[in-house]
Structure formats: C-alpha cells, structure tokens
Motif scaffolding. Sequence first.
Motif, PDB file in Angstrom:
ATOM      1  N   LEU A 285      28.513  19.686   3.724  1.00 39.51           N
ATOM      2  CA  LEU A 285      28.558  20.613   3.004  1.00 39.51           C
ATOM      3  C   LEU A 285      28.784  21.309   4.040  1.00 39.51           C
ATOM      4  CD1 LEU A 285      28.636  19.006  -0.819  1.00 39.51           C
ATOM      5  CD2 LEU A 285      30.311  20.435   0.114  1.00 39.51           C
ATOM      6  N   ALA A 286      28.665  22.483   5.184  1.00 40.74           N
ATOM      7  CA  ALA A 286      28.352  23.444   4.782  1.00 40.74           C
ATOM      8  C   ALA A 286      27.463  24.496   4.023  1.00 40.74           C
ATOM      9  CB  ALA A 286      29.477  24.849   5.505  1.00 40.74           C
ATOM     10  N   PRO A 287      26.685  25.084   4.553  1.00 40.70           N
ATOM     11  CA  PRO A 287      25.632  25.830   3.424  1.00 40.70           C
ATOM     12  C   PRO A 287      25.980  26.777   2.451  1.00 40.70           C
ATOM     13  CG  PRO A 287      24.771  25.616   5.802  1.00 40.70           C
ATOM     14  CD  PRO A 287      26.099  25.144   6.100  1.00 40.70           C
ATOM     15  N   ARG A 288      25.613  26.626   1.234  1.00 38.54           N
ATOM     16  CA  ARG A 288      26.154  27.624   0.373  1.00 38.54           C
ATOM     17  C   ARG A 288      25.546  27.692  -0.672  1.00 38.54           C
ATOM     18  NH1 ARG A 288      31.842  24.343  -1.353  1.00 38.54           N
ATOM     19  NH2 ARG A 288      31.962  26.846  -2.836  1.00 38.54           N
ATOM     20  N   ARG A 289      24.628  28.801  -0.387  1.00 37.91           N
ATOM     21  CA  ARG A 289      23.171  29.544  -1.032  1.00 37.91           C
ATOM     22  C   ARG A 289      23.590  29.141  -2.303  1.00 37.91           C
ATOM     23  NH1 ARG A 289      19.472  35.017  -0.396  1.00 37.91           N
ATOM     24  NH2 ARG A 289      17.580  34.583  -1.695  1.00 37.91           N
ATOM     25  N   ALA A 290      24.425  29.613  -3.177  1.00 34.06           N
ATOM     26  CA  ALA A 290      24.382  29.269  -5.118  1.00 34.06           C
ATOM     27  C   ALA A 290      24.680  28.325  -5.422  1.00 34.06           C
ATOM     28  CB  ALA A 290      26.311  30.046  -5.281  1.00 34.06           C
ATOM     29  N   LEU A 291      25.172  27.571  -4.714  1.00 36.42           N
ATOM     30  CA  LEU A 291      25.521  25.546  -5.080  1.00 36.42           C
ATOM     31  C   LEU A 291      23.975  25.465  -4.286  1.00 36.42           C
ATOM     32  CD1 LEU A 291      27.308  23.281  -5.178  1.00 36.42           C
ATOM     33  CD2 LEU A 291      28.420  23.199  -3.897  1.00 36.42           C
ATOM     34  N   GLY A 292      23.858  25.696  -3.798  1.00 38.82           N
ATOM     35  CA  GLY A 292      22.107  24.777  -3.176  1.00 38.82           C
ATOM     36  C   GLY A 292      21.532  25.030  -3.930  1.00 38.82           C
ATOM     37  N   LYS A 293      21.415  25.664  -4.844  1.00 36.96           N
ATOM     38  CA  LYS A 293      20.600  26.472  -5.693  1.00 36.96           C
ATOM     39  C   LYS A 293      20.783  25.694  -6.605  1.00 36.96           C
ATOM     40  CE  LYS A 293      18.003  30.373  -8.219  1.00 36.96           C
ATOM     41  NZ  LYS A 293      18.742  31.861  -8.543  1.00 36.96           N
ATOM     42  N   LEU A 294      21.927  25.213  -7.387  1.00 37.75           N
ATOM     43  CA  LEU A 294      22.664  24.874  -8.594  1.00 37.75           C
ATOM     44  C   LEU A 294      22.236  23.495  -8.474  1.00 37.75           C
ATOM     45  CD1 LEU A 294      23.530  25.188 -11.307  1.00 37.75           C
ATOM     46  CD2 LEU A 294      26.167  24.500 -10.044  1.00 37.75           C
ATOM     47  N   LEU A 295      22.956  23.057  -8.017  1.00 39.00           N
ATOM     48  CA  LEU A 295      22.124  21.286  -7.532  1.00 39.00           C
ATOM     49  C   LEU A 295      20.437  21.075  -6.846  1.00 39.00           C
ATOM     50  CD1 LEU A 295      24.647  20.605  -4.932  1.00 39.00           C
ATOM     51  CD2 LEU A 295      24.994  20.454  -6.220  1.00 39.00           C
ATOM     52  N   ARG A 296      20.354  22.128  -6.346  1.00 45.28           N
ATOM     53  CA  ARG A 296      18.519  21.589  -7.438  1.00 45.28           C
ATOM     54  C   ARG A 296      17.844  21.842  -8.037  1.00 45.28           C
ATOM     55  NH1 ARG A 296      15.250  22.395  -1.722  1.00 45.28           N
ATOM     56  NH2 ARG A 296      13.455  23.193  -3.369  1.00 45.28           N
ATOM     57  N   LYS A 297      18.871  21.536  -9.311  1.00 44.46           N
ATOM     58  CA  LYS A 297      18.156  21.749  -9.867  1.00 44.46           C
ATOM     59  C   LYS A 297      18.050  20.711 -11.275  1.00 44.46           C
ATOM     60  CE  LYS A 297      18.951  26.660 -12.054  1.00 44.46           C
ATOM     61  NZ  LYS A 297      19.670  27.590 -13.569  1.00 44.46           N
ATOM     62  N   TYR A 298      19.002  19.413 -10.431  1.00 47.13           N
ATOM     63  CA  TYR A 298      19.533  18.473 -10.685  1.00 47.13           C
ATOM     64  C   TYR A 298      18.040  17.635 -10.173  1.00 47.13           C
ATOM     65  CZ  TYR A 298      23.457  19.371 -12.891  1.00 47.13           C
ATOM     66  OH  TYR A 298      24.498  20.435 -13.392  1.00 47.13           O
ATOM     67  N   LEU A 299      17.183  18.031  -9.185  1.00 48.55           N
ATOM     68  CA  LEU A 299      16.550  17.147  -8.741  1.00 48.55           C
ATOM     69  C   LEU A 299      15.103  16.912  -9.083  1.00 48.55           C
ATOM     70  CD1 LEU A 299      19.049  17.001  -6.374  1.00 48.55           C
ATOM     71  CD2 LEU A 299      17.330  17.162  -5.016  1.00 48.55           C
ATOM     72  N   PRO A 300      14.161  16.097  -8.905  1.00 46.66           N
ATOM     73  CA  PRO A 300      12.715  15.876  -9.825  1.00 46.66           C
ATOM     74  C   PRO A 300      12.239  16.400  -8.912  1.00 46.66           C
ATOM     75  CG  PRO A 300      13.798  13.957  -9.557  1.00 46.66           C
ATOM     76  CD  PRO A 300      14.771  14.558  -9.025  1.00 46.66           C
ATOM     77  N   ALA A 301      11.202  17.765  -9.367  1.00 47.95           N
ATOM     78  CA  ALA A 301      10.458  18.622  -8.975  1.00 47.95           C
ATOM     79  C   ALA A 301       9.682  18.029  -7.488  1.00 47.95           C
ATOM     80  CB  ALA A 301       9.395  18.826  -9.451  1.00 47.95           C
ATOM     81  N   THR A 302       9.386  16.206  -7.588  1.00 53.65           N
ATOM     82  CA  THR A 302       8.360  15.251  -6.245  1.00 53.65           C
ATOM     83  C   THR A 302       9.663  15.010  -5.050  1.00 53.65           C
ATOM     84  OG1 THR A 302       7.917  13.556  -7.961  1.00 53.65           O
ATOM     85  CG2 THR A 302       7.775  12.789  -6.006  1.00 53.65           C
ATOM     86  N   VAL A 303      10.990  14.841  -5.956  1.00 54.96           N
ATOM     87  CA  VAL A 303      11.805  15.250  -4.528  1.00 54.96           C
ATOM     88  C   VAL A 303      12.028  16.255  -3.248  1.00 54.96           C
ATOM     89  CG1 VAL A 303      14.337  14.870  -3.735  1.00 54.96           C
ATOM     90  CG2 VAL A 303      13.023  12.800  -5.542  1.00 54.96           C
ATOM     91  N   LEU A 304      12.130  17.467  -4.378  1.00 56.79           N
ATOM     92  CA  LEU A 304      12.035  18.691  -4.239  1.00 56.79           C
ATOM     93  C   LEU A 304      10.713  18.485  -3.436  1.00 56.79           C
ATOM     94  CD1 LEU A 304      13.483  20.807  -6.930  1.00 56.79           C
ATOM     95  CD2 LEU A 304      14.631  19.995  -5.474  1.00 56.79           C
ATOM     96  N   ARG A 305       9.461  18.765  -3.192  1.00 60.68           N
ATOM     97  CA  ARG A 305       8.435  18.925  -2.447  1.00 60.68           C
ATOM     98  C   ARG A 305       9.014  18.331  -0.654  1.00 60.68           C
ATOM     99  NH1 ARG A 305       5.263  18.528  -7.221  1.00 60.68           N
ATOM    100  NH2 ARG A 305       5.059  16.538  -6.884  1.00 60.68           N
ATOM    101  N   LYS A 306       9.430  16.872  -0.958  1.00 55.35           N
ATOM    102  CA  LYS A 306       9.358  16.096  -0.317  1.00 55.35           C
ATOM    103  C   LYS A 306      10.629  16.488   1.322  1.00 55.35           C
ATOM    104  CE  LYS A 306       6.803  13.210  -0.461  1.00 55.35           C
ATOM    105  NZ  LYS A 306       5.018  12.883  -0.177  1.00 55.35           N
ATOM    106  N   LEU A 307      12.261  17.940   0.349  1.00 58.32           N
ATOM    107  CA  LEU A 307      12.781  17.803   0.832  1.00 58.32           C
ATOM    108  C   LEU A 307      12.665  18.925   1.334  1.00 58.32           C
ATOM    109  CD1 LEU A 307      15.825  17.641  -1.043  1.00 58.32           C
ATOM    110  CD2 LEU A 307      15.192  15.627   0.627  1.00 58.32           C
ATOM    111  N   ASP A 308      10.924  19.802   0.214  1.00 63.04           N
ATOM    112  CA  ASP A 308      10.859  21.382   1.305  1.00 63.04           C
ATOM    113  C   ASP A 308      10.461  21.233   3.111  1.00 63.04           C
ATOM    114  OD1 ASP A 308      12.715  22.857  -0.243  1.00 63.04           O
ATOM    115  OD2 ASP A 308      11.052  22.878  -1.836  1.00 63.04           O
ATOM    116  N   ASP A 309      10.095  19.766   2.416  1.00 63.16           N
ATOM    117  CA  ASP A 309       8.604  19.340   4.022  1.00 63.16           C
ATOM    118  C   ASP A 309       9.624  18.761   4.907  1.00 63.16           C
ATOM    119  OD1 ASP A 309       6.974  20.632   2.348  1.00 63.16           O
ATOM    120  OD2 ASP A 309       6.105  18.898   1.480  1.00 63.16           O
ATOM    121  N   GLY A 310      10.139  18.632   4.311  1.00 55.28           N
ATOM    122  CA  GLY A 310      11.139  18.024   5.950  1.00 55.28           C
ATOM    123  C   GLY A 310      11.090  16.565   6.022  1.00 55.28           C
TER     124      GLY A 310
END
Length: 837
Positions: A266-291
């Motif tokens: 999927l190509a970058p889509r800010r609105a969709l990405g923001k919505l999908l992140r709500k379905y992810l646990p905080a633990t996962v989001l921290r790891k993704l943001d840190d790469g």
Amino acid sequence: MGSPGRVTTPRAWEPRSKHCSELGEVAAYVPDLLLSEDLKQESRCVENFHGVLLFADVSGFTALTEKFSQSINLDQGADEVAQTLNRYMGDILEELLAFGGDVLKFAGDAVLVLWRVRQTQLRDTVGLVLQCSQQIQAKHGTRDTDVGLKLRLKIGISAGHMSFLTVGDKQEQRFLIVGQAVGDVWQAQNLASAGDVILSAGCWELCNQSRVKAKCLKGRKAAVKVTGVERMSLSEREDISSKVARARLSSCSPQQPGVLRPAITLAPRRALGKLLRKYLPATVLRKLDDGQPLEYLSELRPVTCLFVKLQFAARVNLTHIFKAIQDSSVLMSEILRPHKGEINKISMFDKGCTFLCVFGLPGQKVPCESVHALESAVKISRACLSRPRKIEAVSVGVTSGTVFCGVVGHRVRHEYTVMGQKVNLAARLMEHYPGVVSCDAATYAASRLPRSYFRELPEAKMKGVVDPGTVYQYLGISEKPVLGTGVPKARSEYSPLLGREKELALFESHLNAYVARKESHILAFEGAIGSGKSHLFSELACLGQAAGHRVVAVELTELNQRQVFSAVHMVLAMAMGLQACKSCSARQLVLQEKLRGLMEESSYCLLNVPFLVKFPLSEQVSKMSGAQRTVELESIFKKVLQKTVEEDVALFFIDNAQYIDPTSWAAMSHVLRDVPIFLVVGFAPGHCGRERLCKAAADIVKLQQTTYVQLEELQPAAVVQKACHDLGVVSVPRDLETFLMQRSYGIPYYCEELLSYLRRHDLLLFQQQRKQEKAEAKWENLFTAQSEVWLGRGFPCRWPLGRAEQRLGVLLALRGAAVPLWREVAVEEKRRSLALS
C-alpha cells in the motif's frame, strides 16, 4: 513452502520484503477486511456479509512454551519459541494466503481465516477451502521440533452470514466477527482431533457433497469429518480464487508478481495509516516507530492475565449485543489504563464475548501487578453488569506467571499476542467458575492481600489442565480495616545488609541528635523495588532496638491507600500491642489499659470500627458528626504517640509509605507539629513527586526536619560480596562478576534471582579450594586426570576424577550470547564439609 520435519532453520522469517511499504508494515497487523472500501471509515462500525471461515489450531505449542520457559536464558528461550512457532505457522499461512484467505485473527497458537464472497458463491468457495485444508494437512499436519515435542494441526470450517463489528474509543479500536458461522467454526474445531478437518452442519449442507467424502459425527444434521475431497482442476481453482480476490483486493494495490499479500505494498496514505494504528498495541507501535525488527518483540515474560467473558441472554438481538460489546469495551479500557493493563484480544464464539487482558507488558510493569489485575477484574464485572444491555453474567479468570509475548504469524500477516499455560488456565477458570472473579494460587500469593478477601473454590476438572492448584474467588478489597496485617519482615541473621554503610551512618547520626534534643525528625528513603529498602528498614530497626529504644514498625500495601485512617490505625495498633490479640475481648482489655486517663470511657466506642471491638455506643458519640469523630480520632492518635515517646525513646518505621492514605497523612502532619517523634519512611520511585502526593504528604516531605535519601544501586564490590555470601563461597570468577553487574544493574533482588536461577538449573558448579591454592584457582589445574561428562542442559565439561571430595562441584556455566563460559568457583571450607557429611 515448509515441509514436515525437524525445525532447524535459525530464523522464522526472511528479511523484510523489498515490496513492503511503510504503511504495509502497519497493514501486516490487520486483515484485508479492515482495508476494504466499505469498512475503513471510522463512522462505519457494523457491516454484514457472507463468507467461509476456517479455524486452524496448533496443539502442542503450550507444552513447547513451558519447556522453553525453563531455559536458563529467557531471551534465547523466547527466540526458540518464536522461531519454532512462526516457522510452522508461516508455512500454514502461506498456503492459506495463496488460496485467497484473509487472516482475521490469531488466538494464541490458532488462526481464524475468512473467504468473503457473495451468498451465491458460498458453495464453490467451501470447495476451495476444503482443497486448501487437505493440502495443509498433507504437508504440515504434523511437525517435529528440536526438543522432542510434536506440533499438530486441527481444522474446523463453517460458512454463512456474519457481521463485522468495530468497537473502542478515540484511542483504541478493535474488531470482531459475530454470527452463527463464528460459533459453528469454533464448535467444529473443538470436535476435531489432530490431523482432522471438520465441517459444521451448515457448511456440510452448503457444499457440493458429491465431491466430498465425509463421516457423520453426531447424526445427519451435525458436523462431519472430511475423509477425502475430489481435487479441483487448475482452471476451476483459478476461477473461484479470482472471484474471492476481487472482493478482498478492493482497496489494496493490484496483485504484483512475487507478492503474497498486496496489502503490504500500500502506498502512503496518512488518514488510513492513522486509522490502522488504532488497532495496534502500544508495544508494537513503539517498536515500529523505532524501526526495530519484529523479533525484538518476542520474549518469555512474567505477566498477569485476565480473561473476561460476557454471557448474553438467550433471546437478545444483535443490536443489543453490539451495543453491549461496545459499551463493555470502552468501560474495560477506562478501567485498565490507570492500572497499566490492556486488552490484547476480543473474540465472540457461541453466546459469549471474551476479552483477553494483560498486565505487565513491556513499558507497562507496575508494583503490585496482581492487585491491580484483581481490582480491575472486580470493577469490570460490576461495571458491565450495571449496564442494562442484556448481559446475564460476567466471568473473570486471573492468573500470574511466565508466558510467551511476541509476534506470531507470517512476515506479511502477523499479530502481537500472549500464549502459554497461564493464559490457557485463565481461560479455563473463566469457563469453569461462571459469574465470579476467580484466580490461581500464584495470583493469590503475589497479591499479599488478607485471606478474608478471598474464598477457596471447589475443585473442577478442566480440559488440558493437570493440576491447577487451589483456585480462589476474589471478593474485592473491603473498606473495613484488617488487623494482623502490616507486620514487616523480620531481619534474617543469615542475610547481612551489604553496601549500605552510608545509610546506616546517616541513621545513627540523626538518631543520636534526636535522643539528645528530642526534636522531631523524618528520615525518608526512596528505593526501587528490589533495591533492598525493606532489608535496610529491618536493619535500622535492629540498630534501634540494640540501642535500647522501642521500635514500632509497619509495612503497608496498596489496599491501605483505599482505607480511611488505615496507616494511623496500624501504627496505633502496633504501638499498643493489639496485633498480638486474638479476640475482640482481648483487644478491649488492652485498649482500656492503654487509654486509661487519655480519653473518656464514653469515647471508647469511637474505636469499634478501626480496631474491631464492641464498646457500647454512648449518647455523646452518637450525636457527633463525621468531622467531629475525625477530630476526636486524631486527638487519640496524638495522645497515644505523646505517651509512647514520653515513656521511652520510640522509633517509628513505615515501609511502602506511598500507600499511606490521605487522611492518615493529614493526621500525621498535625501530630508532627506537637509531638517530637523519630519517623523513618520508605517510598518507591515516582511516588515522592509533588504531583503524586496529597498536599499533607508533600508538605511533610518538604519539611526542614526531613532528610530525603535516594538509594543508589550497589557498587560492584558489594555485588561480589553478596554473591559470595549467597553462594557460600570465598570468591567468584570475573565472568560471574560481569554477568551479575550487567544483568542485575546493582539491584540486590535481581542479583538474588539470577543466582537462584543459575543454581536451580544446575549451572553453578563448585571447585573445592586447596590450602596451597589461591582464592581463585587456575583453569589449567582442572585438566590433570580428566574425563568428559555431560552436565545440566547439555553443556560438556571436564573435571578431575578421584575422591568424592574432588567431585563436590567444579565449574560454573553461564549462557551468554549462546556461548557457555566456564570458570572455577572456590567453595567455603565449612560449607564443603557440611555437604560432604
């Protein structure tokens, strides 16, 4: 594709695909169903459709998790668990994705997959799913592992109408599938044995029965076991798959060669990405943001699991069910967040909706975790039942222990989940003890709550649980005071305090000043859990007693924070000796003796509630308002303390002072102005900040006569000294010193746990010290007369053979970076003699 055989490949996932986009990394945690055009809008929370469901369950993985959790190196054990499961699960998911399946959810070591189609396409799609299932069972139905355990697969299939439901609040979103087909696929999977493919009754009626060989399990209209399927032609399979793909790929990128799941492109889509992140646990989001790589999320971790089941009435429509689940989801999140708990999974099978909640995930660890979980369970139960949404019962199971926490699945579709024996036990408790909050013995013990807050439950035979131990019903924290609690641990003669010379000197200095001038002084210590704060307190109390002073010491727990005047009552009870009284009449006699001349007998009835006595209610007290009674109780507190310090030099110790209730803080602030006392208090980190303490507490901490001390980590020399004492040796090798410092961070408790773990797994071996040898013998001395043996968990070692004394214990094995380190440890002569005798 994988194939049956031993799991030997070191990594379960290939490196990140070149096709995977930044949004694709997030999309890998959610199904394609969430990406479809008609569901990805936040305003749309319910959608009805038809489809075929497949539920594949891996048996044997819980045993594998438990086996690896006993590993000396939990990090390596977690990696072994993740690699073994994901190698196996990855092979299965590749087949499912190749056949057009949309992976909806991972339920621990099971997976729920959807083929969303039109109602008219159900018949052909069931045939496609059956062909997929047969192929999976033929290739991957059984898998051997390197530790001698087998993984086996069983599959259930259903089809029909279902509903997609989105629940949550502005911060977190979750989804679930509801409908008869969901309950049917769960029941079909439950009927299956390893290697089976079971069709639900409705699915059997829908499919082309002329192409399926099946065996009835329970009559004509019940589920059937599939014994054979006529193979589809390639063109037939492609035709059906293309129809399935059209619905599935409506919002994804077009199918690309070599891309198993288009959603990851999927190509970058800010609105969709923001919505999908709500379905992810905080633990996962921290790891993704840190790469960070997905593998870094996998660990064997001690947590507290909480399984909640909402049982709905028999005749309740879907609208009410949806509303009840939405309301309950929001309520649970609001209750869990302050306690650092989070909802990990939500599912609906049969007539109940289940929530798996977890306490203690990375970044969410808090003291008294089991208390937080138990209290959250009670609040959830009460809150959900209070809503008029056709919920008949709320059942909660709570367990504590080490489980696998990590990412499960395939590189292009995976989820963060928790699994293990303790997770299974929580689910079993929820099912077998309906309508109550039940917990295992580990949670009961870890809570350190009074036994009166629990009730022992009768034994129940639970599937897959050999020995659950004692099971308790948690009744909730009462506002009534409980005598007999709050007594701190006694000082152990066998555990000397190490590395706290500065703190001891400071205590003696301020104590001498207090004795000389009789001016109030407060000595406040802040120390992390495991830093030895309680050990320091017991040592200071002994020093005070050795100097001929009276010591009044209490240790608080979180429950004290919720009880009015709890800390004051405990100090008073200890000062007057009420803790030793076994009956109401005995407490009344002591109170009459201690309070004679300090208060009128007509006021004795004020003590009935705090000290569980039964003095007759006087007319004078019956006319008092609540505020007047509070003032009178504070006056009694002040008089008792005044008498105590006048009779003798009295030292007051309050450990875990962060749990002092606000009313007690206020009373103490008033008393400190008029009564010269010497008070030692201990806090956990983070609780002494002004924003966390009530005004009275903050004022006390800031007083000029308050000395505030932060307990630092032990210095290396003290860690070595402690290791020698705990092991009963005169020296330890440099490798062990380094290991302890790196892993314990200078925290005494961590050091104790590390040493205990090494000994428990037979990885500490001792070499006797000969008189002519130095404290630490040389490595070369071990290879005089040698013979190879196997020790502990498969580590080869050599030692000199000879008399029994020479075999007493020889080497130390540490498993760091997967390379065992071997060095010698000298044993104290006295310890060695005792062992030989």
